[in-house]
Scaffold this motif. Structure first.
Motif, PDB file in Angstrom:
ATOM      1  N   GLY A  70     -12.940  -1.088  38.212  1.00 20.31           N
ATOM      2  CA  GLY A  70     -13.679  -0.024  37.560  1.00 20.31           C
ATOM      3  C   GLY A  70     -12.866   1.250  37.427  1.00 20.31           C
ATOM      4  O   GLY A  70     -11.794   1.409  38.028  1.00 20.31           O
ATOM      5  N   ALA A  71     -13.367   2.186  36.626  1.00 19.54           N
ATOM      6  CA  ALA A  71     -12.715   3.491  36.459  1.00 19.54           C
ATOM      7  C   ALA A  71     -12.624   4.208  37.796  1.00 19.54           C
ATOM      8  O   ALA A  71     -13.531   4.120  38.638  1.00 19.54           O
ATOM      9  CB  ALA A  71     -13.507   4.338  35.467  1.00 19.54           C
ATOM     10  N   SER A 100      -6.099   3.146  36.154  1.00 24.50           N
ATOM     11  CA  SER A 100      -6.939   2.552  37.202  1.00 24.50           C
ATOM     12  C   SER A 100      -6.398   1.197  37.627  1.00 24.50           C
ATOM     13  O   SER A 100      -6.408   0.862  38.823  1.00 24.50           O
ATOM     14  CB  SER A 100      -8.388   2.427  36.717  1.00 24.50           C
ATOM     15  N   VAL A 101      -5.923   0.412  36.671  1.00 25.38           N
ATOM     16  CA  VAL A 101      -5.349  -0.904  36.998  1.00 25.38           C
ATOM     17  C   VAL A 101      -4.067  -0.729  37.804  1.00 25.38           C
ATOM     18  O   VAL A 101      -3.823  -1.440  38.792  1.00 25.38           O
ATOM     19  CB  VAL A 101      -5.095  -1.704  35.706  1.00 25.38           C
ATOM     20  N   VAL A 282     -11.108  15.791  41.645  1.00 25.86           N
ATOM     21  CA  VAL A 282     -12.517  15.896  42.048  1.00 25.86           C
ATOM     22  C   VAL A 282     -13.432  15.668  40.850  1.00 25.86           C
ATOM     23  O   VAL A 282     -14.479  15.026  40.971  1.00 25.86           O
ATOM     24  CB  VAL A 282     -12.788  17.255  42.718  1.00 25.86           C
ATOM     25  N   LEU A 283     -13.054  16.160  39.686  1.00 24.76           N
ATOM     26  CA  LEU A 283     -13.848  15.888  38.490  1.00 24.76           C
ATOM     27  C   LEU A 283     -13.966  14.383  38.256  1.00 24.76           C
ATOM     28  O   LEU A 283     -14.998  13.895  37.805  1.00 24.76           O
ATOM     29  CB  LEU A 283     -13.214  16.550  37.268  1.00 24.76           C
ATOM     30  N   GLY A 284     -12.907  13.646  38.589  1.00 23.20           N
ATOM     31  CA  GLY A 284     -12.949  12.204  38.438  1.00 23.20           C
ATOM     32  C   GLY A 284     -13.844  11.541  39.465  1.00 23.20           C
ATOM     33  O   GLY A 284     -14.767  10.802  39.136  1.00 23.20           O
ATOM     34  N   GLY A 285     -13.585  11.799  40.748  1.00 26.09           N
ATOM     35  CA  GLY A 285     -14.306  11.117  41.804  1.00 26.09           C
ATOM     36  C   GLY A 285     -15.746  11.552  41.958  1.00 26.09           C
ATOM     37  O   GLY A 285     -16.626  10.744  42.272  1.00 26.09           O
ATOM     38  N   THR A 286     -16.030  12.840  41.719  1.00 27.10           N
ATOM     39  CA  THR A 286     -17.375  13.381  41.942  1.00 27.10           C
ATOM     40  C   THR A 286     -18.223  13.353  40.677  1.00 27.10           C
ATOM     41  O   THR A 286     -19.435  13.113  40.735  1.00 27.10           O
ATOM     42  CB  THR A 286     -17.274  14.824  42.484  1.00 27.10           C
ATOM     43  N   ALA A 287     -17.607  13.607  39.530  1.00 26.43           N
ATOM     44  CA  ALA A 287     -18.373  13.707  38.285  1.00 26.43           C
ATOM     45  C   ALA A 287     -18.055  12.596  37.287  1.00 26.43           C
ATOM     46  O   ALA A 287     -18.630  12.578  36.188  1.00 26.43           O
ATOM     47  CB  ALA A 287     -18.122  15.066  37.635  1.00 26.43           C
ATOM     48  N   GLY A 288     -17.138  11.688  37.630  1.00 28.98           N
ATOM     49  CA  GLY A 288     -16.862  10.549  36.761  1.00 28.98           C
ATOM     50  C   GLY A 288     -16.126  10.873  35.473  1.00 28.98           C
ATOM     51  O   GLY A 288     -16.175  10.102  34.514  1.00 28.98           O
ATOM     52  N   PRO A 290     -13.090  10.939  32.992  1.00 30.73           N
ATOM     53  CA  PRO A 290     -11.846  10.183  32.864  1.00 30.73           C
ATOM     54  C   PRO A 290     -10.627  11.057  33.147  1.00 30.73           C
ATOM     55  O   PRO A 290     -10.611  12.261  32.859  1.00 30.73           O
ATOM     56  CB  PRO A 290     -11.865   9.721  31.401  1.00 30.73           C
ATOM     57  N   HIS A 291      -9.599  10.387  33.705  1.00 30.49           N
ATOM     58  CA  HIS A 291      -8.347  11.026  34.126  1.00 30.49           C
ATOM     59  C   HIS A 291      -7.812  12.052  33.136  1.00 30.49           C
ATOM     60  O   HIS A 291      -7.581  13.207  33.458  1.00 30.49           O
ATOM     61  CB  HIS A 291      -7.299   9.915  34.255  1.00 30.49           C
ATOM     62  N   GLY A 292      -7.584  11.580  31.901  1.00 28.74           N
ATOM     63  CA  GLY A 292      -6.960  12.446  30.910  1.00 28.74           C
ATOM     64  C   GLY A 292      -7.835  13.615  30.517  1.00 28.74           C
ATOM     65  O   GLY A 292      -7.346  14.723  30.289  1.00 28.74           O
ATOM     66  N   TYR A 293      -9.143  13.385  30.443  1.00 28.17           N
ATOM     67  CA  TYR A 293     -10.052  14.455  30.053  1.00 28.17           C
ATOM     68  C   TYR A 293     -10.043  15.602  31.066  1.00 28.17           C
ATOM     69  O   TYR A 293     -10.281  16.753  30.693  1.00 28.17           O
ATOM     70  CB  TYR A 293     -11.471  13.917  29.913  1.00 28.17           C
TER      71      TYR A 293
END
Length: 389
Positions: A70-71, A100-101, A282-288, A290-293
């Motif tokens: 998953g992402a 992610s992969v 934190v934006l990735g792990g807490t708010a989902g 995407p990396h680039g965004y």
């Protein structure tokens, strides 16, 4: 006078400009691997022939294929993949896909060499960052199986000995680090990246821009990383625009892949990044997000915040992106806009009521504490988030 130390990575090689299957088989032959475990993007495996061609070439050396990552690399996905690789008696891990992969491949190596059998077992291997920036790195057994990475996006984690992995119970993306975790080899084939969704290709390209930008402004940059970062920006600034205009432009895509590679020279050698990366984790792990965004929405605001302490370094960024004398934050924001990418937290689905939690969690990221301009606490992070809202 600047001083410092440049450290060379343990990676062995990067192969580029050659057909994918031949390059993969060369690596496997050189390592005399007989049980290859493939971790691949599910989309790549089910909608293209890329993974099937590699499986066919491997023949009886294919130990198994895993496509359920998953992402943001959830812990359960990693542990399940490691269990499958162990059961298959894998002697080499091959990843094909985006960030992610790639991080999943690194985490699978970590699990296999450290006896990880359940998601909660990863607690003892994660890096702990206190709110004052102190880092606690646990003892980790070195990875004992080769890893070959074939990236299809531009976030460039394949060049790093760090991996991000998310604890879905706590909704926190955590860092895992061991100097042998980075892939032994990376294979760049621009032709297979035409299958990457355009939003993902372009946004991870901005992530690579962010690597180079924050390395140039870093508190401990080196002459070697500076040179690589500047050329990375030249390649990415041009290559991203060209590949958006003509998605089938393979030369533009190879420029982007090369720029992403060069953008990680600083990370490989221990150059610390800043708040765009720190908040982005934190934006990735807490708010989902995407990396680039995360880089699309945070990098311009962090540049403006830091301009007071590194204006000279930021002028190099603007020049490398083709706009000498301009404000770096504006040049970067214009590039993001030209690529049609989101520019606010609202655009990427972050809710206002999440901002305080994101600000608090960010203080536990190592790169908040190496930002060029000191960040005193979550209140400062909250101001940057408001600016990006």
């Amino acid at each position: 006078m600047r001083d410092g130390t440049h450290r060379y990575p343990l990676m062995e090689r990067v192969t580029f400009g050659r057909p994918l299957v031949a390059s993969v088989m060369d690596e496997i032959e050189q390592r005399r691997a007989s049980r290859v475990f493939v971790i691949a993007s599910n989309t790549l495996a089910t909608t293209t022939d890329v993974v099937a061609r590699i499986q066919a070439a491997l023949k009886d050396r294919l130990a198994g294929t895993w496509t359920r990552i998953g992402a943001h690399v959830p812990r359960p996905d990693v542990v399940a993949a490691a269990g499958a690789a162990d059961a298959a008696r894998a002697d080499l891990i091959l990843t094909i896909g985006g960030g992610s992969v790639t991080d999943a491949g690194k985490m699978v190596r970590l699990c296999l060499s450290n006896g990880i059998a359940a998601p909660r077992d990863l607690d003892r291997l994660r890096t702990r960052i206190s709110t004052d920036g102190k880092r606690d790195y646990p003892e980790i057994c070195a990875a004992d199986r080769p890893l070959i990475a074939v990236p299809t996006a531009l976030s460039a984690g394949e060049y790093s000995a760090f991996a991000g992995c998310t604890d879905p119970e706590r909704r926190v993306k955590e860092s895992f680090a061991e100097r042998h975790m980075a892939p032994n080899a990376v294979i760049l084939d621009a032709a297979i990246t035409v299958h990457t969704p355009q939003w993902l290709w372009l946004s991870t390209g901005i992530r690579a821009v962010d690597h180079a930008v924050e390395d140039l402004c870093s508190v401990n940059s080196t002459p070697f990383s500076d040179a690589a970062s500047l050329h990375a920006l030249r390649l990415l600034g041009s290559g991203l625009r060209r590949s958006r205009k003509v998605p089938a432009d393979i030369e533009a895509r190879l420029d982007c892949l090369t720029g992403a590679w060069l953008s990680m020279v600083g990370s490989q050698s221990g150059v610390d990044k800043g708040a765009s990366h720190g908040i982005g984790h934190v934006l990735g792990g807490t708010a989902g997000v995407p990396h680039g965004y995360t880089s699309c929405v945070m990098m311009p605001h962090v540049l403006r915040f830091n301009a007071a302490v590194c204006a000279e370094r930021q002028s190099l960024i603007a020049e490398a992106l083709g706009h000498p004398g301009a404000e770096a934050a504006t040049v970067v924001a214009d590039l993001i806009g030209d690529l049609g990418l989101p520019r606010t937290l609202r655009d990427v689905g972050v809710k206002r009521e999440q901002l305080q939690e994101i600000a608090r969690n960010s203080m536990h990221d190592r790169w908040i504490h190496t930002n060029p301009r000191k960040i005193d606490g979550p209140e400062t992070i909250a101001l940057l988030l408001e600016a990006a809202w």
